[in-house]
Structures are given as C-alpha cells and as structure tokens.
Design an enzyme around this catalytic site. Structure first.
Site, mmCIF file in Angstrom:
data_model
loop_
_atom_site.group_PDB
_atom_site.id
_atom_site.type_symbol
_atom_site.label_atom_id
_atom_site.label_comp_id
_atom_site.label_asym_id
_atom_site.label_seq_id
_atom_site.Cartn_x
_atom_site.Cartn_y
_atom_site.Cartn_z
ATOM 1 N N ASP A 161 0.049 2.198 -21.431
ATOM 2 C CA ASP A 161 2.136 1.397 -21.459
ATOM 3 C C ASP A 161 2.016 0.420 -22.677
ATOM 4 O OD1 ASP A 161 2.676 -0.083 -18.855
ATOM 5 O OD2 ASP A 161 3.230 -1.208 -20.453
ATOM 6 N N HIS B 96 -1.247 -6.853 -16.399
ATOM 7 C CA HIS B 96 -1.058 -7.800 -16.453
ATOM 8 C C HIS B 96 -1.915 -9.399 -16.058
ATOM 9 C CE1 HIS B 96 1.312 -5.933 -20.236
ATOM 10 N NE2 HIS B 96 2.248 -6.221 -18.515
HETATM 11 C C1 X5A Z 1 3.367 -3.487 -16.013
HETATM 12 C C2 X5A Z 1 4.741 -4.016 -16.675
HETATM 13 C C3 X5A Z 1 6.324 -5.492 -18.015
HETATM 14 C C4 X5A Z 1 6.161 -6.630 -18.123
HETATM 15 C C5 X5A Z 1 7.374 -7.071 -18.502
HETATM 16 C C6 X5A Z 1 8.040 -8.476 -18.583
HETATM 17 N N1 X5A Z 1 5.685 -5.427 -17.082
HETATM 18 N N2 X5A Z 1 9.581 -8.940 -19.163
HETATM 19 O O1 X5A Z 1 5.571 -2.585 -17.790
HETATM 20 ZN ZN ZN Z 2 4.397 -1.323 -19.612
#
Ligand code: X5A
Ligand code: ZN
Length: 634
Positions: free
Chosen positions: A203, A166
């Site tokens: 993911d 992200h």
């Molecule tokens: C790397 C990952 C998820 C973030 C979720 C926020 N991030 N609600 O799985």
């Molecule tokens: Zn994730």
C-alpha cells in the site's frame, strides 16, 4: 513408474502452457488452488457526512473490483470461501477490550454521535455497519489464512473493507478500524504455531499500525514502502523513515522504504523488491506471506500519485511466490482509483492463479530518489542481515578485485557429436521452435552435451523469426563459441565457469567464475543482485537456462532461478540440462507450470566475504550497462 509420472506431468505442463493466460484450468481445492473471499456485507459501510479526506473510501471500491474479476473470468477460477465475522476474542489478539467496546458501541449511534467519535481519530469515519463490517474484514482474512495454512488452498486473496494497516491497539486511523493483517499474523502464530511470518505492505501509505504491533517481535518481518516526501506526506511520522528498524529483539525486523518523490515507476518498485525485500525475505525464510495489498501505489491513484502499472503487481506477486511454499495471502488495503484498483487486483490474482506475467513496461532504470532510499535502507539493515553485510565490508576494505573479474568461454572445440546427442538436439530444436512460434510458453530439454546444444540453441534462437533479445544463463563449465560472445542480441551470463582473464569485458558477457560461484550462499545473492537485475534491465524475449554437467547448483536454487526468471521474460524459457536427475526435471516442470514449491527455502547460507566482494564488484562494474543493478546513487 517415476518415468511415467514425469511424462504425465510434462504433458500437463505443455498443454497448460499452450492455453495461455485466462484459460488455465480451474484447479480443484487443494494446495494448488487459489482462494477468493468477497462478501457483499462489506459494502455496507459508507461515509454519511461531508468529509473530503474520507470520501474516497466507498463501497464501489469493492463492487467495481469484484465486477472486473468476474468479467475477466478470474473469480470463477478461484475456490470461493465464505467470509465470517471475527469473534471479539480474535479482535483482542491485537486490540484492547476497551477499544473493541468503543467500536461495538457505534452500532446504535446516531449520525452526530458517529461523527463526534470519528473526530477523536485521524482520517476515520464510522457507520452503524462499521462494527459488523470490520469484524467481517478480520474474519475474511482469518478464513483465508486458515485455508492456506491447512492446505485447503495454496494461496488467495480477500477483498475486504474497511482496510486495516493503520489501525492500532487502541485507535482507528486512516479509514482502518481493526488491523486485519496484524490479527491474522497473531492468529497464525497462536493457532497454527508459526514462527516466521512476512508481512509485505505495498500500500502507498505507511502501515504504522502494523509496524507498532510488531516492532518488538522478531517472528514477524514487516516490510513497507510508502510515499513519504521527507515526512510531509500523511501520516507524516518520523517512525516511517528507513532508519527505524524495530526495537529490542525485533531490531532488524521492521523495514521501511520511504518514497521521497511521487511518480515512482515499475523499475523503482521492482528494484526495491530485488535489492531490499527479497534478500531479507530469503534469509528470513517465512512460513507464511501476508500482503497488505493496497493499490493506491498503482498508476492513477489520487493518494499515491505513483506511476507503477498494473503489470507491476503481477511481478511483485511472482517475486513473492517462491517464499513460504507459495503460501501467500493478499488482503486488500487501500486503492482509490476504481479502474486502476480493479485492474491491479486482476493482475495480482491472475499471478496467484499461476498465469504467466505480462512484460513489465517502461525504462528499466530506477530514479535517483529511489536509489537514495534503497542505499539508505540497505545501509540501515546491513548490521541485521547477513545478505546485506557485504555492503559494509566493501566500504571498509575499499576493495577492488580487478583480476577476479575474469573472462569467459573458450572456443567450442569439437564438431564431434554423438548420435545420441544428435537425437537430443533434434528434440531441443523442435521444442525451441514451438516456443519461438508461441505454441508453447516454456520447455525443458535434456542433452548429453550441453555446451554444443547451447551453441545450437542460441543460434537457432536468433534466426529470422527468433528473438531480438536473448538471455542465456549458463551455469557451470560451458563453452560458448566466440561468434556468440559479442552478438548484439545475446546476453551471456555465466556462473561458475572457468576463471579466464579477458582483456576487454563486453557488456553482453557477464561472468562470475569459480566453483564457489554456484555455492548456495553466492548463488542466491547473485540471483537477486545480478541475474534478475540484468534480466529486468535487458527485457529479453527468450531466456535459455543451461545447466552444465555437475554444475554445482542445488535443485532448490535451479528452481528459484526458473521461477523468478519468468518475470523479466514473460515466461518464455527453455531449460537445457545435461544428464539431470529425474527429480530435478520434475521440480522444474512444476516450476514452469507455476505450481508452488514443495518446501520452504530452508536454512540460509551466506556468501563468503570473498565471493560477496567479487559479486558486488561485478555489479558495480556493470551497472552502467544494466541500470537495475544499481543500489546507490554514486
Ligand atoms: C488504507 C489507506 C489511507 C488514509 C489516507 C488519509 N488509508 N489521508 O489507504
Ligand atoms: Zn493506502
């Protein structure tokens, strides 16, 4: 000389097959080894204040996973590589110097200052160890990629925190600080001169950070599936939908598969790989595969709410291994149900180590919602990829190829079998019995009379202690006796046989006839769109692959078939070859033993419009019998 080497390899193949999962030999460093990178320093970062959204991303994600890998004996079978902290120069391959300075500054911040900084971003926390940990997550990923690209190991996995996909040029986001995988891809381009890198982001969240880094870049094919629910699921971005395909020279190199419902199962995941990712990836022919390996897409995860079982990740991994000579680097992203996470990582690593994949459980029919997404993303990408273009073609022409749907096998006309063939048959049956009784997993038999040998093998395979479901993939002009054609326990799939119109096609006989059916373009398309979906739908206990004389397939195609069919059958496979060239036998022995391909797939051949149409027509005609053939909701 060659003969002896071949024999030695076959012996090795048999003995390692007999040992079964968990007991395969520890491979020394080298292109057949699997690397594992894990460093306790990456467990230092943790949430220091109350934040329900971020609370799930804790150190026990790594410790629980690593403990399970050790307990299963998997960590011990890997080449252990040290992690290192990435340099600031390396971070700046993707991130701005200003952003790197901001993160660097967190080392000396108070809890209040950390919290204030975190509030500037979406779903992020910082800790005094964030900078060294995040640098180490990047460094571990780079270590893995360097080891794979120098041939020190064949593939591997990095267990890292914080995750990366992200994170963006100027922003932390969704627990991610530096974009580990994006930096590794840039590094592979700059330092190793790579021109084609595939990033598979399984993911359950959209890796919008990675997408943005490469949206203009045709040298990186970015694939992501993600829980989307019509844009209501985090990060709730329009840019995560199927019609966002990249920009400028990067058009077609961003592939988004939105999940608009929760509860997606194994069949949905495998269908997307077969009908979306693999055709594009085969056409792209990557030199390196990076997996943004988040396991919040696995069953039990509170974020994903999906139903895919841990075995599914073994299958996803197996489906990727024929690409890029097996140069696959899996890098941990999300995954928040500790047991499910650890189990899924085990299945992924086991597959990287070359263990046979366990059978895929559950109904092989993808759900309506996933079919809708598959249909949409294939339509969105049809203009950009030759392997999907026939979709558009079919719609334009509204074609039907009734007469093309031809029939099959003529009667086995000869009881005349030569001495030599008899001896070969004896060996074939001995081999088959060993497979059926579980003494060995797979084998190769050579016969001077493939048709006769095939008939005998199918009959033997069905005997009392035999298989309840037997898939026979026959390539080339081979005769199948009438009585085996509609046996409820055998599916016969023939490519490239004689064209023979048949009155009433049986669901158990599938035939794509003619010389062109075994040309590289047609065959590769048939592999992902027909052969594997039928195999995954049928779930056979044994696969018999028969190559007729002069069957027309390239050795590479036979190898791909052999490797990929191991998924739906759990590796129980007998290859039956008529007068093969020795190098082919060698390559197939290698393939059955789960070793890497010696080269990338090479130039892409597309199927002729006529062949693509015939194939598409056949798949549509049979999709009621074999649900994984479906690529649309109609
Ligand atoms: C790397 C990952 C998820 C973030 C979720 C926020 N991030 N609600 O799985
Ligand atoms: Zn994730």
């Amino acid at each position: 000389m060659r003969g002896r080497r071949e024999a030695a390899r076959t012996r090795r193949l048999r003995s390692s097959a007999a040992r079964g999962p968990g007991m395969a030999e520890n491979r020394p460093p080298g292109p057949q080894a699997t690397a594992l990178i894990y460093d306790e320093n990456m467990t230092r970062v943790r949430l220091l204040w109350d934040d329900p959204e971020c609370a799930i991303e804790g150190p026990e994600r790594l410790t629980a996973t690593y403990a399970k890998l050790c307990h299963r004996g998997l960590a011990q079978r890997c080449v252990r590589l040290p992690a290192r902290e990435a340099t600031e120069e390396e971070l700046e391959l993707v991130h701005s110097p200003e952003y790197v300075a901001v993160v660097k500054g967190t080392q000396t911040m108070s809890k209040e200052e950390l919290q204030t900084l975190a509030e500037q971003y979406d779903a992020v926390y910082f800790h005094p160890s964030t900078f060294p940990c995040a640098r180490m997550a990047v460094g571990a990923t780079l270590q893995l990629v360097d080891a794979v690209l120098t041939g020190a190991v064949g593939n591997g996995m990095a267990l890292v925190r914080p995750p990366g996909h992200h994170s963006q040029r100027d922003a932390a986001n969704g627990f991610c600080v530096f974009n580990n995988v994006a930096i590794a891809a840039e590094h592979a381009k700059r330092s190793h001169g790579l021109q084609r890198i595939l990033i598979v982001d399984w993911d359950i969240h959209h890796g919008q950070g990675t997408q943005r880094v490469f949206e203009n870049d045709p040298s990186v094919l970015y694939f992501s599936w993600h829980r989307y629910e019509h844009q209501s699921f985090w990060p709730r971005l329009r840019e995560s939908d199927y019609d966002v395909v990249g920009q400028g020279p990067g058009r077609g190199f961003t592939v988004n598969v939105p999940w608009n419902k929760v509860g997606m199962r194994n069949a949905d995941y495998v269908s997307v790989f077969l009908h979306v990712l693999l055709p594009l990836a085969i056409e792209f022919d990557p030199e390196l595969v990076l997996v943004s390996a988040g396991f919040d897409s696995g069953i039990g995860d509170p974020e994903g709410q999906m139903q895919a079982t841990p075995e599914c990740f073994a299958h996803l991994t197996l489906l990727l291994l024929p690409l890029a000579r097996g140069r696959l680097c899996a890098v941990l992203e999300g995954g928040y149900h500790l047991q499910s996470l650890a189990e899924c990582v085990c299945l992924t690593l086991q597959t990287l180590l070359g263990d046979p994949v366990p059978a895929l459980s559950g109904d092989p029919a993808p759900c309506l919602s996933s079919l809708e997404s598959i249909q949409n993303v294939r339509a969105a990408h049809a203009p950009h990829w030759a392997s999907l273009r026939h979709e558009a073609l079919l719609q334009e022409e509204g074609a039907t190829l009734g007469e093309e749907e031809a029939a099959m096998w003529s009667r086995l006309d000869s009881a005349f079998v030569q001495d030599q063939a008899l001896a070969a048959l004896g060996k074939l049956l001995a081999l088959l019995d060993k497979i059926l009784t579980g003494q060995i997993r797979a084998g190769i038999a050579v016969s001077p009379t493939a048709s006769a040998a095939m008939a005998v093998a199918v009959r033997r395979g069905l005997l009392s202690c035999g298989a309840q479901r037997l898939l026979c993939v026959a390539i080339g002009d081979l005769d199948i006796p009438e009585d085996l054609r509609d046996n409820g326990r055998v599916v016969l799939l023939n490519m490239g046989g004689k064209e023979q119109p048949e009155a009433a096609p049986s669901p158990m006989c599938i035939h794509l006839g003619g010389r062109e059916a075994t040309e590289p373009g047609t065959f590769l398309l048939a592999l992902t769109s027909l052969i594997l979906p039928v195999a995954y739908s049928f779930q056979p206990e044994l696969v018999l692959v028969v190559l007729g004389p002069d069957c027309g397939l390239r050795s590479l195609d036979v190898e791909l078939l052999t490797r990929l069919l191991q998924g739906p059958v759990g590796g129980r496979m007998l290859l039956l070859l008529q007068n093969p060239e020795l190098p082919l036998v060698e390559a197939l022995a290698w393939a059955l033993a789960g070793r890497a391909l010696p080269s990338t797939l090479g130039p892409f051949f597309s199927a002729s419009p006529k062949q693509a149409l015939a194939l598409t027509h056949l798949c549509r005609q049979r999709q009621l019998d074999w649900p994984m053939l479906q690529v649309s909701v109609t």
